[in-house]
Write an enzyme that holds these catalytic residues in place. Structure first.
Site, short mmCIF file in Angstrom:
data_model
loop_
_atom_site.label_atom_id
_atom_site.label_comp_id
_atom_site.label_asym_id
_atom_site.label_seq_id
_atom_site.Cartn_x
_atom_site.Cartn_y
_atom_site.Cartn_z
N ARG A 176 0.79 -1.16 -0.04
CA ARG A 176 -0.04 0.08 -0.06
C ARG A 176 0.78 1.27 -0.02
NH1 ARG A 176 -4.56 -0.13 4.42
NH2 ARG A 176 -2.47 0.25 6.03
N ASP A 252 -9.75 4.14 13.95
CA ASP A 252 -8.29 3.56 13.57
C ASP A 252 -8.45 3.27 11.78
OD1 ASP A 252 -10.20 1.42 14.56
OD2 ASP A 252 -8.68 0.39 13.48
P1 AMP Z 1 -8.73 -4.28 10.64
O1 AMP Z 1 -10.04 -4.81 10.87
O2 AMP Z 1 -8.20 -4.76 9.17
O3 AMP Z 1 -8.70 -2.53 10.40
O4 AMP Z 1 -7.82 -4.45 11.73
C1 AMP Z 1 -7.94 -4.04 12.98
C2 AMP Z 1 -7.00 -4.46 14.03
O5 AMP Z 1 -6.62 -5.64 13.98
C3 AMP Z 1 -5.52 -3.80 13.43
O6 AMP Z 1 -4.92 -3.58 14.76
C4 AMP Z 1 -4.97 -4.68 12.68
O7 AMP Z 1 -3.54 -4.70 12.57
C5 AMP Z 1 -5.48 -6.16 13.40
N1 AMP Z 1 -5.59 -7.34 12.46
C6 AMP Z 1 -6.45 -7.55 11.63
N2 AMP Z 1 -6.24 -8.58 11.05
C7 AMP Z 1 -5.02 -9.07 11.58
C8 AMP Z 1 -4.28 -10.52 11.67
N3 AMP Z 1 -4.54 -11.43 10.81
N4 AMP Z 1 -3.18 -10.56 12.51
C9 AMP Z 1 -2.95 -9.68 13.26
N5 AMP Z 1 -3.61 -8.61 13.21
C10 AMP Z 1 -4.65 -8.13 12.75
MG MG Z 2 -7.63 -1.14 10.25
#
Ligand code: AMP
Ligand code: MG
Length: 486
Positions: A176, A252
């Site tokens: 990205r 976030d």
């Molecule tokens: P998101 O829903 O993708 O915006 O992610 C929310 C949070 O969960 C962020 O801190 C991400 O880095 C973490 N996160 C999402 N998917 C994963 C994963 N597969 N492994 C580790 N952290 C994750």
């Molecule tokens: Mg996120």
């Protein structure tokens, strides 16, 4: 034109130190293969498009190699998720590899998503699946082509590394690009942990690197907040005008730059539905299509709260109050363009609302309607579109108002068509199109995703031979609820 080894790094965020991010090396994925690269995104780094064919390209963007000047780091942030504060989030599966300076002197963050576990992974595996990586790639480059500010996507690499979600899938990485990866949640993290000296350091970094003009103002933090409010008002107006549902507007996932950021279970509307919920896990519809407007304001309030150590509450409140009127002005302006209206009239808001109500009750395809409205002169176009509506009396009344509003045409139908087609895409990223391309890619066939990307990079142009991509979606393909798992 540069080669991959010519890139120049200047890692400003890394230099903020360990309170802001943690050094982590990417964990490579097995047997990497390039799925797709965006020549337009490569151009942002002045990269020769031919570099995508090199062995080094797939290796760099699958975590197997690293530039010696890169300083991969996981950033810490927090944020409000579905309205509740989560005190510690951070890059759980993505790494800021570094900042590349292009020939124009712009810094571009290189962020490798799916690069393995970090101190912020919590229970997660640090991986991203091929499906969600392709979805983010397609949407980033398509939104950009539609004129909607967004993070960009350089490439996706696939692998044989297995990953478990609802079923077994395979790991992928997405590279990205964004001018900054700072989110509202970065400010919230330092505010709620009461580290106001670090909050100021973050604020000064963001001001210096991204809002330099605000430093000239008497109150730089207030000026920056105002700029963020203004940019978000315009961004959300574009989402609403083009039927884009983000799906997870947690604070976030909101960029300090006012760009579309962190793609998850997003959707473009097929039939118009103001209440559409694209995220399968959003039980209450907090992030439904029409709620995106108040939710953006809610998130801006959360950012404002984190700036209270530096700015008077009343001044923040007053600035936040600019959001809705600014949003409304941008939205009306965009919708007037979509309707082919060249000037403003007091009745426009009602005219637009009446149309959307009719489209909602008749389940009319949102993208088709506007494109076809410009195809021929108003009278003929309306006569054809009438067949899509069930409330014929309602549509006829609206048509009469619209035609009266169009008035005496000052331009020819040719000119009107060109004007309207420049505002109304012929091609839109429908979830079912992404789904078909993903299923082929999961079988190792990358031709469909590459073709879809090429078509969606020129959404306003007629592309002979590509009519299939502009068709109305099949019944099964409408309103697909997308799982949050990625
Ligand atoms: P998101 O829903 O993708 O915006 O992610 C929310 C949070 O969960 C962020 O801190 C991400 O880095 C973490 N996160 C999402 N998917 C994963 C994963 N597969 N492994 C580790 N952290 C994750
Ligand atoms: Mg996120």
């Amino acid at each position: 034109m540069k080669s991959l080894t010519d890139l120049i790094f200047d890692n400003r965020f890394a230099r903020l130190g360990d309170a802001f991010s943690t050094e982590v090396l990417p964990e490579p994925i097995a047997e990497p293969r390039l799925v797709i690269a965006s020549p337009a995104a490569m151009a942002l780094l002045d990269l020769d498009p031919g570099e995508a064919d090199s062995e080094l390209f797939a290796q760099l963007f699958a975590g197997h190699k690293l530039w010696s000047e890169a300083e991969p780091r996981a950033m810490v942030y927090s944020g409000h998720q579905f309205g509740s504060y989560n005190p510690r989030l951070g890059d759980g599966r993505g790494l800021l590899l570094g900042e590349v300076v292009n020939d124009a002197g712009e810094h571009w963050d290189l962020h490798l998503k799916g690069a393995g576990q970090t101190p912020y992974s919590r229970m997660g595996d640090g991986r991203a699946v091929l499906r969600s990586s392709i979805r983010e790639f397609l949407a980033s480059e398509h939104l950009h082509a539609l004129g909607i500010p967004t993070s960009r996507a350089l490439c996706v690499t696939a692998s044989s590394t297995p990953v478990w979600r609802e079923k077994q899938e395979s790991a992928a990485m997405l590279l990205r690009l964004a001018r900054s990866h700072v989110r509202f949640g970065h400010f919230e993290y330092f505010y709620y942990t009461r580290q106001h000296d670090l909050l100021r350091q973050l604020g000064e970094h963001v001001l210096r690197c991204h809002f330099a003009e605000c430093l000239e103002q008497e109150q730089p933090y207030l000026a920056m907040f105002r700029e963020v409010v203004e940019r978000n008002a315009e961004l959300i107006a574009r989402w609403q005008a083009y039927g884009f549902c983000h799906g997870v507007m947690n604070s976030d996932n909101m960029s300090i730059l006012g760009i579309t950021f962190d793609y998850g279970p997003y959707a473009f509307l097929d039939d118009f539905d103001a209440n559409h919920i694209c995220n399968h896990s959003d039980d209450t519809g907090r992030y439904s299509f029409s709620n995106q407007v108040p939710i953006a304001q809610w998130n801006l309030a959360a950012l404002g709260q984190a700036l209270t150590p530096f700015v008077e509450l009343d001044a923040l409140r007053e600035t936040l109050g600019l959001f809705l009127p600014l949003y409304q002005a941008h939205y009306l302006d965009l919708m007037r363009r979509r309707l082919g209206l060249r000037d403003a009239d007091d009745g426009d808001e009602a005219l637009i609302q009446r149309l959307l109500h009719l489209m909602q009750s008749s389940a009319v395809d949102y993208t088709h309607f506007f494109r076809e409205l410009g195809d021929s002169a108003p009278e003929q176009a309306l006569a054809r579109l009438r067949n899509d509506f069930t409330d014929l009396a309602g549509f006829d009344a609206w048509s009469a108002s619209y035609q009266a509003r169009c008035g005496q045409a000052e331009d020819s139908q040719e000119q009107r068509r060109a004007r309207m087609h420049a505002a109304n895409p012929r091609y839109i990223l429908r979830n079912y199109l992404a789904q078909q391309a993903i299923e082929a890619a999961e079988q190792g066939d990358y031709a469909p995703v590459r073709e879809l990307h090429a078509v969606l990079s020129r959404p306003f142009d007629e592309q002979p031979g590509k009519e299939r991509y502009a068709e109305r979606p099949p019944e099964w393909g409408k309103h697909l609820a997308i799982s949050c798992s990625s």
